[in-house]
Design a protein around this motif. Structure first.
Motif, PDB file in Angstrom:
ATOM      1  N   PHE A 196     -30.585 -66.006 -48.578  1.00 13.04           N
ATOM      2  CA  PHE A 196     -29.979 -64.718 -48.939  1.00 13.04           C
ATOM      3  C   PHE A 196     -29.947 -64.554 -50.456  1.00 13.04           C
ATOM      4  CE2 PHE A 196     -28.723 -65.151 -44.588  1.00 13.04           C
ATOM      5  CZ  PHE A 196     -28.655 -63.846 -44.104  1.00 13.04           C
ATOM      6  N   GLU A 197     -29.625 -65.632 -51.159  1.00 11.89           N
ATOM      7  CA  GLU A 197     -29.603 -65.578 -52.621  1.00 11.89           C
ATOM      8  C   GLU A 197     -31.016 -65.414 -53.188  1.00 11.89           C
ATOM      9  OE1 GLU A 197     -27.158 -65.359 -54.796  1.00 11.89           O
ATOM     10  OE2 GLU A 197     -25.643 -65.342 -53.215  1.00 11.89           O
ATOM     11  N   SER A 198     -31.984 -66.030 -52.546  1.00 12.53           N
ATOM     12  CA  SER A 198     -33.372 -65.888 -52.989  1.00 12.53           C
ATOM     13  C   SER A 198     -33.826 -64.433 -52.858  1.00 12.53           C
ATOM     14  CB  SER A 198     -34.291 -66.796 -52.159  1.00 12.53           C
ATOM     15  OG  SER A 198     -34.012 -68.158 -52.408  1.00 12.53           O
ATOM     16  N   TYR A 199     -33.438 -63.814 -51.763  1.00 12.57           N
ATOM     17  CA  TYR A 199     -33.787 -62.407 -51.558  1.00 12.57           C
ATOM     18  C   TYR A 199     -33.153 -61.519 -52.631  1.00 12.57           C
ATOM     19  CZ  TYR A 199     -34.026 -57.801 -49.365  1.00 12.57           C
ATOM     20  OH  TYR A 199     -34.242 -56.462 -49.125  1.00 12.57           O
ATOM     21  N   ILE A 200     -31.881 -61.747 -52.887  1.00  8.07           N
ATOM     22  CA  ILE A 200     -31.165 -60.960 -53.895  1.00  8.07           C
ATOM     23  C   ILE A 200     -31.795 -61.134 -55.272  1.00  8.07           C
ATOM     24  CG2 ILE A 200     -28.975 -60.818 -55.173  1.00  8.07           C
ATOM     25  CD1 ILE A 200     -27.562 -61.340 -52.481  1.00  8.07           C
ATOM     26  N   ASN A 201     -32.253 -62.344 -55.557  1.00 10.52           N
ATOM     27  CA  ASN A 201     -32.860 -62.631 -56.859  1.00 10.52           C
ATOM     28  C   ASN A 201     -34.364 -62.347 -56.892  1.00 10.52           C
ATOM     29  OD1 ASN A 201     -30.839 -64.025 -58.876  1.00 10.52           O
ATOM     30  ND2 ASN A 201     -30.284 -64.749 -56.828  1.00 10.52           N
TER      31      ASN A 201
END
Length: 221
Positions: free
Chosen positions: A168-173
């Motif tokens: 999820f953090e990878s997607y946001i970043n």
């Protein structure tokens, strides 16, 4: 040459950890096993096979164990990090394919994607993550990612979200994520998550944590 380090969280996996480490050594420069308070010979076997072994003081679970292992790995200056389960269910022979996708600069994160999900909460988790970030099997333990992903985000999984928070953090970043279809082997003994009811409860709690943190956060994106 890219330096590749694999991290394996393990709890009472003396029957399978060796079978994961040996073939994995062909594709990696170093293996770190995080022994999560095993009561068997998991740590001893891993050390014998050349892995760096970190022994948790208390039982922390796979997410926090991976965080510990990844922090250790970063000190060894890797280019690519691989996470894989110790139970022997993941096909180690496809790890080079994960690495190749990252080496060719096509993707930043590669995650294994099972064709069938055995538990209802895994299906719910899959539905939510597919809608939100396009990842079909977010709690799959077989993942590979550039070290820059961790350096940017700062952690692997603080939520204790069954290893899904990094995605999820990878997607946001705005890191590029690839779903890699995999076949898993049948487990020979009882799952470490517990029986059907307990495993579903643990996964549902993890899903609620993710839902609470990311539903509006990603909607705003």
């Amino acid at each position: 040459m890219k330096k590749i380090i694999a991290i394996i969280p393990a709890h009472n996996e003396e029957n399978t950890v060796e079978k994961v480490i040996i073939p994995l050594q062909k594709f990696t420069d170093q293996i770190i096993v995080v022994d999560d308070r095993s009561e068997d010979k998991t740590a001893k076997i891993a050390k014998k096979r050349g892995a760096i072994v970190i022994s948790n003081v208390s039982k922390l679970g796979p997410s926090k164990s991976l965080d510990i292992g990844i922090r250790k790995a970063l000190k060894l200056n890797p280019d690519i990090l691989v996470t894989i389960d110790a139970d022997g269910q993941h096909p180690v022979n496809i790890v080079p394919n994960f690495i190749k996708l990252i080496k060719k600069q096509k993707f930043d994160v590669v995650v294994g994607c099972r064709k069938e999900l055995p538990r209802i909460t895994e299906v719910l988790f899959s539905y939510y993550s597919t809608k939100k970030i396009g990842v079909k099997d977010p709690i799959n333990g077989l993942k590979a990612f550039k070290k820059e992903v961790i350096l940017k985000i700062g952690y692997f999984d603080k939520l204790d979200s069954m290893t899904s928070e990094i995605l999820f953090e990878s997607y946001i970043n705005k890191f590029k994520i690839y779903n890699y279809p995999i076949e898993v082997y049948e487990r020979k003994d009882k799952p470490r998550l517990g029986g059907v009811l307990l495993a579903n409860i643990k996964m549902f709690i993890a899903l609620l944590k993710v839902f609470k943190k990311y539903t509006l956060k990603i909607w705003k994106k």
